[in-house]
Motif scaffolding. Structure first.
Motif, PDB file in Angstrom:
ATOM      1  N   GLU A 266       0.822  -1.207   0.000  1.00 59.26           N
ATOM      2  CA  GLU A 266       0.000   0.000   0.000  1.00 59.26           C
ATOM      3  C   GLU A 266       0.860   1.263   0.000  1.00 59.26           C
ATOM      4  OE1 GLU A 266      -2.582  -0.507   3.321  1.00 59.26           O
ATOM      5  OE2 GLU A 266      -3.899  -1.919   2.288  1.00 59.26           O
ATOM      6  N   CYS A 267       2.062   1.180   0.559  1.00 63.34           N
ATOM      7  CA  CYS A 267       2.992   2.314   0.463  1.00 63.34           C
ATOM      8  C   CYS A 267       3.311   2.616  -1.001  1.00 63.34           C
ATOM      9  CB  CYS A 267       4.287   2.005   1.215  1.00 63.34           C
ATOM     10  SG  CYS A 267       4.165   2.026   3.013  1.00 63.34           S
ATOM     11  N   ASP A 268       3.557   1.569  -1.778  1.00 61.47           N
ATOM     12  CA  ASP A 268       3.838   1.762  -3.203  1.00 61.47           C
ATOM     13  C   ASP A 268       2.617   2.312  -3.934  1.00 61.47           C
ATOM     14  OD1 ASP A 268       6.412   0.833  -2.868  1.00 61.47           O
ATOM     15  OD2 ASP A 268       5.920  -1.224  -3.437  1.00 61.47           O
ATOM     16  N   ASP A 269       1.420   1.832  -3.557  1.00 62.64           N
ATOM     17  CA  ASP A 269       0.193   2.349  -4.176  1.00 62.64           C
ATOM     18  C   ASP A 269       0.049   3.843  -3.894  1.00 62.64           C
ATOM     19  OD1 ASP A 269      -0.368  -0.206  -5.028  1.00 62.64           O
ATOM     20  OD2 ASP A 269      -1.756  -0.650  -3.375  1.00 62.64           O
ATOM     21  N   LEU A 270       0.319   4.236  -2.654  1.00 63.89           N
ATOM     22  CA  LEU A 270       0.205   5.640  -2.276  1.00 63.89           C
ATOM     23  C   LEU A 270       1.216   6.488  -3.032  1.00 63.89           C
ATOM     24  CD1 LEU A 270      -1.131   7.729  -0.438  1.00 63.89           C
ATOM     25  CD2 LEU A 270       0.495   7.095   1.361  1.00 63.89           C
ATOM     26  N   GLN A 271       2.414   5.976  -3.207  1.00 66.26           N
ATOM     27  CA  GLN A 271       3.436   6.718  -3.949  1.00 66.26           C
ATOM     28  C   GLN A 271       3.011   6.924  -5.400  1.00 66.26           C
ATOM     29  OE1 GLN A 271       7.344   4.993  -3.786  1.00 66.26           O
ATOM     30  NE2 GLN A 271       8.315   6.746  -4.777  1.00 66.26           N
ATOM     31  N   ARG A 272       2.419   5.897  -6.008  1.00 64.42           N
ATOM     32  CA  ARG A 272       1.963   6.038  -7.391  1.00 64.42           C
ATOM     33  C   ARG A 272       0.824   7.053  -7.494  1.00 64.42           C
ATOM     34  NH1 ARG A 272       3.312   0.425  -7.665  1.00 64.42           N
ATOM     35  NH2 ARG A 272       1.288  -0.145  -6.788  1.00 64.42           N
ATOM     36  N   GLU A 273      -0.099   7.027  -6.530  1.00 63.41           N
ATOM     37  CA  GLU A 273      -1.222   7.968  -6.563  1.00 63.41           C
ATOM     38  C   GLU A 273      -0.761   9.413  -6.456  1.00 63.41           C
ATOM     39  OE1 GLU A 273      -4.360   7.154  -3.826  1.00 63.41           O
ATOM     40  OE2 GLU A 273      -4.163   4.980  -4.075  1.00 63.41           O
ATOM     41  N   LEU A 274       0.317   9.633  -5.714  1.00 68.05           N
ATOM     42  CA  LEU A 274       0.784  10.997  -5.463  1.00 68.05           C
ATOM     43  C   LEU A 274       2.024  11.333  -6.278  1.00 68.05           C
ATOM     44  CD1 LEU A 274       0.301  11.134  -1.593  1.00 68.05           C
ATOM     45  CD2 LEU A 274      -1.233  11.969  -3.369  1.00 68.05           C
TER      46      LEU A 274
END
Length: 295
Positions: A266-274
């Motif tokens: 989920e950290c990687d998902d958040l980085q992609r979103e932002l």
């Protein structure tokens, strides 16, 4: 505390000077590096007393030091003695490391190289596989950890973000107890925490941050090196309202879980979103801690 480069390190040990005793001196030795997973050739340096002042201070100089990082979790052992003349009043052995983490502009740097934190709010249990966490580049957000957890993380090369609360005396006691462990890289406090104004002078080799909602209008505390902003569920407007010109991490609720691996993804998902938010210093996934007994 101290200062270090790839060629030399100066390590200082300091204690407050008792008001009712004269003739005290601090001395000892610093030995290392040691690694739990590799053979090393330890060297020894002596702690020599510095000029008298408001506190007792001793310095050890290490040539060619091994700097602590997730790739090289090298530790040193400091053996310290408080003496009055030839009499040893107290002695203590402390494990430590040369962590070298700092802030420059909006970025975090470790030993001169930019780094990005990806942390999961989760307390590793006693039988935790630290090797897998290090390979995944995972860090953990924990509340006031015990010595065994800090030791295990330091030996494994896993970064800990430590969230503290309580009175000023409780905060100072916790920071003094935990600051020697190199895995303990950042102390986080809730926005509005009554933290001592001279905390950066007391602990010059630590980073301090505030954590709170993105919507908060409170100005960052003068002692805070960075801010961790808790995001709303919808992040579409986040890039336009994140503060600029300072080191910022973002955090988002990840829900209940029993597996840190999901949080790391989920950290990687958040980085992609932002991705359009510019260079952020880190990404934190919040959630309920596991129910296993922590270290």
């Amino acid at each position: 505390h101290g200062e270090a480069s790839s060629t030399i390190a100066r390590v200082y040990a300091r204690i407050d000077k008792p008001e009712d005793q004269e003739g005290l001196a601090l001395s000892g030795s610093l030995e290392g590096p040691f690694r739990s997973d590799a053979h090393t050739l330890p060297a020894r340096a002596s702690f020599l007393a510095c000029r008298p002042g408001e506190s007792l201070l001793a310095e050890a100089v290490l040539p060619d030091p091994c700097l602590w990082s997730p790739d090289n979790p090298a530790l040193y052992r400091a053996h310290l003695e408080l003496r009055c003349g030839q009499q040893v009043l107290e002695e203590r052995t402390i494990a430590t490391g040369l962590r070298g983490l700092g802030v420059s502009g909006t970025d975090l740097y470790r030993h001169g190289r930019r780094c990005v934190v990806r942390a999961v709010e989760w307390t590793p249990p006693g039988d935790f596989d630290w090797t897998e966490a290090r390979a995944a580049g995972a860090s953990f957000l924990v509340d006031t950890p015990g010595q065994r957890l800090c030791e295990a993380a330091s030996e494994a090369g896993v970064v800990l973000l430590v969230r503290l609360g309580g009175s000023v005396d409780q905060l100072l006691a916790a920071m003094s107890r935990l600051s020697a462990w190199p895995a303990v890289s950042i102390f986080l406090f809730s926005q509005g925490t009554d933290c001592p104004e001279d905390v950066n002078q007391r602990f010059p080799n630590l980073l301090f941050g505030e954590i709170g909602p993105l919507e908060s209008t409170a100005a960052p505390a003068p002692w805070a090196h960075l801010s961790v902003y808790q995001l709303p569920e919808k992040t579409a407007s986040v890039p336009s309202i994140l503060p600029t010109g300072r080191s910022v991490m973002v955090a988002r609720q990840g829900g209940e879980r029993t597996d840190w691996r999901r949080g790391r993804r989920e950290c990687d998902d958040l980085q992609r979103e932002l991705a359009g938010s510019g260079d952020l210093a880190g990404y934190v996934v919040l959630g309920e801690n596991n129910e296993k007994t922590p270290l």
